[in-house]
Write a protein that holds these residues in place. Structure first.
Motif, PDB file in Angstrom:
ATOM      1  N   MET A  60       0.854  -1.195   0.000  1.00 40.21           N
ATOM      2  CA  MET A  60       0.000   0.000   0.000  1.00 40.21           C
ATOM      3  C   MET A  60       0.887   1.241   0.000  1.00 40.21           C
ATOM      4  SD  MET A  60      -2.892   1.623   0.071  1.00 40.21           S
ATOM      5  CE  MET A  60      -4.165   0.405   0.466  1.00 40.21           C
ATOM      6  N   PHE A  61       0.703   2.074  -1.010  1.00 43.91           N
ATOM      7  CA  PHE A  61       1.431   3.329  -1.126  1.00 43.91           C
ATOM      8  C   PHE A  61       0.521   4.462  -0.661  1.00 43.91           C
ATOM      9  CE2 PHE A  61       3.860   0.571  -3.668  1.00 43.91           C
ATOM     10  CZ  PHE A  61       5.055   1.171  -4.043  1.00 43.91           C
ATOM     11  N   THR A  62       0.970   5.198   0.342  1.00 43.83           N
ATOM     12  CA  THR A  62       0.253   6.387   0.798  1.00 43.83           C
ATOM     13  C   THR A  62       1.026   7.592   0.284  1.00 43.83           C
ATOM     14  OG1 THR A  62      -0.481   5.224   2.787  1.00 43.83           O
ATOM     15  CG2 THR A  62      -0.640   7.635   2.800  1.00 43.83           C
ATOM     16  N   CYS A  63       0.390   8.362  -0.585  1.00 44.91           N
ATOM     17  CA  CYS A  63       1.124   9.391  -1.321  1.00 44.91           C
ATOM     18  C   CYS A  63       0.362  10.709  -1.380  1.00 44.91           C
ATOM     19  CB  CYS A  63       1.390   8.945  -2.766  1.00 44.91           C
ATOM     20  SG  CYS A  63       2.204   7.352  -2.931  1.00 44.91           S
ATOM     21  N   GLU A  64       1.113  11.719  -1.770  1.00 48.41           N
ATOM     22  CA  GLU A  64       0.561  13.029  -2.132  1.00 48.41           C
ATOM     23  C   GLU A  64       1.011  13.290  -3.567  1.00 48.41           C
ATOM     24  OE1 GLU A  64       2.259  17.188  -0.911  1.00 48.41           O
ATOM     25  OE2 GLU A  64       0.894  16.507   0.676  1.00 48.41           O
ATOM     26  N   MET A  65       0.114  13.788  -4.399  1.00 47.47           N
ATOM     27  CA  MET A  65       0.438  13.983  -5.805  1.00 47.47           C
ATOM     28  C   MET A  65       0.092  15.406  -6.244  1.00 47.47           C
ATOM     29  SD  MET A  65      -0.792  14.238  -9.129  1.00 47.47           S
ATOM     30  CE  MET A  65      -2.438  13.546  -9.213  1.00 47.47           C
ATOM     31  N   THR A  66       1.004  16.033  -6.959  1.00 46.10           N
ATOM     32  CA  THR A  66       0.750  17.343  -7.548  1.00 46.10           C
ATOM     33  C   THR A  66       0.794  17.209  -9.064  1.00 46.10           C
ATOM     34  OG1 THR A  66       1.734  18.494  -5.662  1.00 46.10           O
ATOM     35  CG2 THR A  66       1.501  19.739  -7.721  1.00 46.10           C
ATOM     36  N   PHE A  98      -2.752   3.920  -3.171  1.00 45.22           N
ATOM     37  CA  PHE A  98      -3.008   2.790  -4.062  1.00 45.22           C
ATOM     38  C   PHE A  98      -2.159   1.596  -3.654  1.00 45.22           C
ATOM     39  CE2 PHE A  98       0.279   5.568  -5.720  1.00 45.22           C
ATOM     40  CZ  PHE A  98       1.330   4.709  -6.028  1.00 45.22           C
ATOM     41  N   THR A  99      -2.596   0.408  -4.050  1.00 45.63           N
ATOM     42  CA  THR A  99      -1.795  -0.797  -3.876  1.00 45.63           C
ATOM     43  C   THR A  99      -1.027  -1.059  -5.173  1.00 45.63           C
ATOM     44  OG1 THR A  99      -3.685  -2.163  -4.550  1.00 45.63           O
ATOM     45  CG2 THR A  99      -3.345  -1.840  -2.194  1.00 45.63           C
ATOM     46  N   THR A 143     -10.411  -1.711 -12.250  1.00 44.44           N
ATOM     47  CA  THR A 143      -9.328  -2.702 -12.182  1.00 44.44           C
ATOM     48  C   THR A 143      -8.524  -2.485 -10.907  1.00 44.44           C
ATOM     49  OG1 THR A 143      -7.983  -1.274 -13.626  1.00 44.44           O
ATOM     50  CG2 THR A 143      -9.182  -3.103 -14.664  1.00 44.44           C
ATOM     51  N   THR A 144      -7.849  -1.315 -10.813  1.00 36.99           N
ATOM     52  CA  THR A 144      -7.150  -0.952  -9.578  1.00 36.99           C
ATOM     53  C   THR A 144      -7.368   0.540  -9.330  1.00 36.99           C
ATOM     54  OG1 THR A 144      -5.048  -0.275 -10.602  1.00 36.99           O
ATOM     55  CG2 THR A 144      -5.337  -2.638 -10.126  1.00 36.99           C
ATOM     56  N   ASN A 145      -7.124   0.946  -8.104  1.00 33.16           N
ATOM     57  CA  ASN A 145      -7.302   2.360  -7.787  1.00 33.16           C
ATOM     58  C   ASN A 145      -6.291   3.233  -8.519  1.00 33.16           C
ATOM     59  OD1 ASN A 145      -8.801   4.360  -6.347  1.00 33.16           O
ATOM     60  ND2 ASN A 145      -7.058   4.635  -4.983  1.00 33.16           N
ATOM     61  N   LEU A 146      -5.082   2.727  -8.688  1.00 38.62           N
ATOM     62  CA  LEU A 146      -4.068   3.507  -9.397  1.00 38.62           C
ATOM     63  C   LEU A 146      -4.490   3.771 -10.840  1.00 38.62           C
ATOM     64  CD1 LEU A 146      -1.330   4.886  -9.551  1.00 38.62           C
ATOM     65  CD2 LEU A 146      -0.294   2.640 -10.012  1.00 38.62           C
ATOM     66  N   THR A 147      -4.952   2.744 -11.545  1.00 38.02           N
ATOM     67  CA  THR A 147      -5.380   2.957 -12.927  1.00 38.02           C
ATOM     68  C   THR A 147      -6.549   3.926 -12.995  1.00 38.02           C
ATOM     69  OG1 THR A 147      -6.824   1.015 -12.861  1.00 38.02           O
ATOM     70  CG2 THR A 147      -4.606   0.686 -13.694  1.00 38.02           C
ATOM     71  N   ALA A 148      -7.465   3.824 -12.029  1.00 41.75           N
ATOM     72  CA  ALA A 148      -8.630   4.713 -12.022  1.00 41.75           C
ATOM     73  C   ALA A 148      -8.216   6.163 -11.799  1.00 41.75           C
ATOM     74  CB  ALA A 148      -9.616   4.268 -10.947  1.00 41.75           C
ATOM     75  N   MET A 203     -12.735  -1.634  -2.271  1.00 38.10           N
ATOM     76  CA  MET A 203     -11.320  -1.292  -2.061  1.00 38.10           C
ATOM     77  C   MET A 203     -11.091  -0.889  -0.615  1.00 38.10           C
ATOM     78  SD  MET A 203     -10.800   2.445  -3.912  1.00 38.10           S
ATOM     79  CE  MET A 203     -11.946   2.377  -5.280  1.00 38.10           C
ATOM     80  N   ASP A 204      -9.845  -0.833  -0.239  1.00 39.69           N
ATOM     81  CA  ASP A 204      -9.437  -0.455   1.106  1.00 39.69           C
ATOM     82  C   ASP A 204      -9.908   0.960   1.429  1.00 39.69           C
ATOM     83  OD1 ASP A 204      -7.210   0.951   2.872  1.00 39.69           O
ATOM     84  OD2 ASP A 204      -7.141  -1.203   3.316  1.00 39.69           O
ATOM     85  N   ASN A 205     -10.200   1.224   2.711  1.00 41.56           N
ATOM     86  CA  ASN A 205     -10.647   2.562   3.123  1.00 41.56           C
ATOM     87  C   ASN A 205      -9.638   3.636   2.752  1.00 41.56           C
ATOM     88  OD1 ASN A 205     -12.984   1.550   4.213  1.00 41.56           O
ATOM     89  ND2 ASN A 205     -12.210   1.454   6.317  1.00 41.56           N
ATOM     90  N   THR A 206      -8.348   3.289   2.817  1.00 42.42           N
ATOM     91  CA  THR A 206      -7.313   4.262   2.463  1.00 42.42           C
ATOM     92  C   THR A 206      -7.423   4.651   0.994  1.00 42.42           C
ATOM     93  OG1 THR A 206      -5.839   3.297   4.112  1.00 42.42           O
ATOM     94  CG2 THR A 206      -4.821   4.694   2.443  1.00 42.42           C
ATOM     95  N   GLU A 207      -7.734   3.665   0.146  1.00 43.18           N
ATOM     96  CA  GLU A 207      -7.862   3.939  -1.278  1.00 43.18           C
ATOM     97  C   GLU A 207      -9.155   4.672  -1.622  1.00 43.18           C
ATOM     98  OE1 GLU A 207      -5.625   0.898  -4.001  1.00 43.18           O
ATOM     99  OE2 GLU A 207      -7.009  -0.228  -2.722  1.00 43.18           O
ATOM    100  N   GLN A 208     -10.179   4.506  -0.826  1.00 40.83           N
ATOM    101  CA  GLN A 208     -11.461   5.152  -1.103  1.00 40.83           C
ATOM    102  C   GLN A 208     -11.395   6.668  -0.949  1.00 40.83           C
ATOM    103  OE1 GLN A 208     -14.277   3.118   1.485  1.00 40.83           O
ATOM    104  NE2 GLN A 208     -15.163   2.088  -0.299  1.00 40.83           N
TER     105      GLN A 208
END
Length: 293
Positions: free
Chosen positions: A75-81, A107-108, A123-128, A169-174
């Motif tokens: 699980m990657f917890t990130c900030e994105m700009t 995302f995972t 498919t995955t949260n990252l792709t979405a 999906m995981d609460n973190t990803e939601q």
């Protein structure tokens, strides 16, 4: 045919440079972050997101900075700009269209996972998330060239939001997808952009770029006046809904540019523009002070 060969024709619309910053993550194995960077760039730059044909010089320039704050059990917890821009007609200047920070870019991911988007299917949260941002980039670009031209692409963002809200999906990803979770989220932004109440704002977004900036190469005074003329639309939207995210995102991208434009304006333009901007965006008053300096 000769012209097409000269400029280069491609299906892809986006040219995104991705940076993955893993300074906060301990450990010597940093290869996974380089793999992630390459995979995201390939996904965004090599997929075809629209049925339009872009010449290579027309591809939308953008950049994505991902700061990894935590990595645990894939699980990657990130900030994105995310930043995107477009050229201004008749100049070498590029104007910022988006300067958006996602503080819940979570995302995972396992190294060498395929990042593959399938429309209307989770498919995955990252792709979405990446697909959402590709359509967001294209929508803003199209809105800057044609009145409400970004609507089909913002609707694609909305479809992705709806799909993710019902996905398992995981609460973190939601985080970022849910309604009313925050007024500064992916859901909130696309909800604003497709709200009839903000159609005037989106029309102004077009006028700012096509009738303002793009005209300034031939007539600076008229282009600047056109931008000033429409600024009360921002105040109107802010007064109606003070927590409006879309106005914040506009000013995140345009604050410095507005200062540069109106520091050369008439005294009346400086006064009117400064009054509006400091009213709706008081946290950046020091920036707007430069208009009068």
């Amino acid at each position: 045919m000769a012209l097409a060969m000269a400029v280069g024709i491609c299906a892809q619309e986006i040219n995104c440079t991705v940076t993955v910053n893993s300074d906060q993550i301990e450990g010597s194995n940093k290869q996974i972050f380089e793999t992630l960077k390459r995979s995201i760039e390939e996904y965004m730059n090599q997929n075809r997101w629209t049925n339009m044909t872009y010449a290579i010089p027309e591809k939308i320039e953008c950049s994505m900075l991902i700061i990894v704050k935590k990595m645990e059990n894939n699980m990657f917890t990130c900030e994105m700009t995310l930043q995107s821009r477009r050229p201004v007609y008749g100049t070498t200047y590029t104007t910022p269209l988006l300067n958006f920070k996602d503080q819940a870019f979570n995302f995972t991911y396992q190294e060498f996972d395929r990042i593959e988007y399938q429309q209307n299917q989770f498919t995955t949260n990252l792709t979405a998330m990446l697909a959402y941002y590709c359509y967001l980039i294209i929508g803003h670009d199209q809105d800057s060239f044609q009145r409400l031209g970004g609507t089909p692409f913002f609707q694609q963002c909305e479809e992705i939001v709806n799909t993710c809200q019902s996905a398992s999906m995981d609460n973190t990803e939601q985080r970022g997808w849910l309604a009313f979770e925050s007024n500064r989220s992916r859901y909130a932004l696309i909800n604003n952009l497709l709200d009839e109440a903000f159609k005037k704002y989106r029309n102004y977004y077009y006028e700012y770029h096509r009738l303002g900036l793009d005209e300034m190469s031939s007539n600076v005074t008229n282009g600047r006046a056109r931008i000033a003329e429409g600024l009360p639309v921002l105040k109107e939207a802010y007064r109606a809904r003070p927590a409006t995210y879309v106005i914040n995102t506009f000013l995140d991208a345009k604050a410095d540019e507005l200062v540069d434009i109106f520091s050369q304006g008439t005294e009346k333009e400086k006064h009117d523009v400064y009054t509006i901007l400091t009213d709706i965006d008081p946290t950046r008053v020091n920036t707007y002070d430069r208009i009068n300096n």
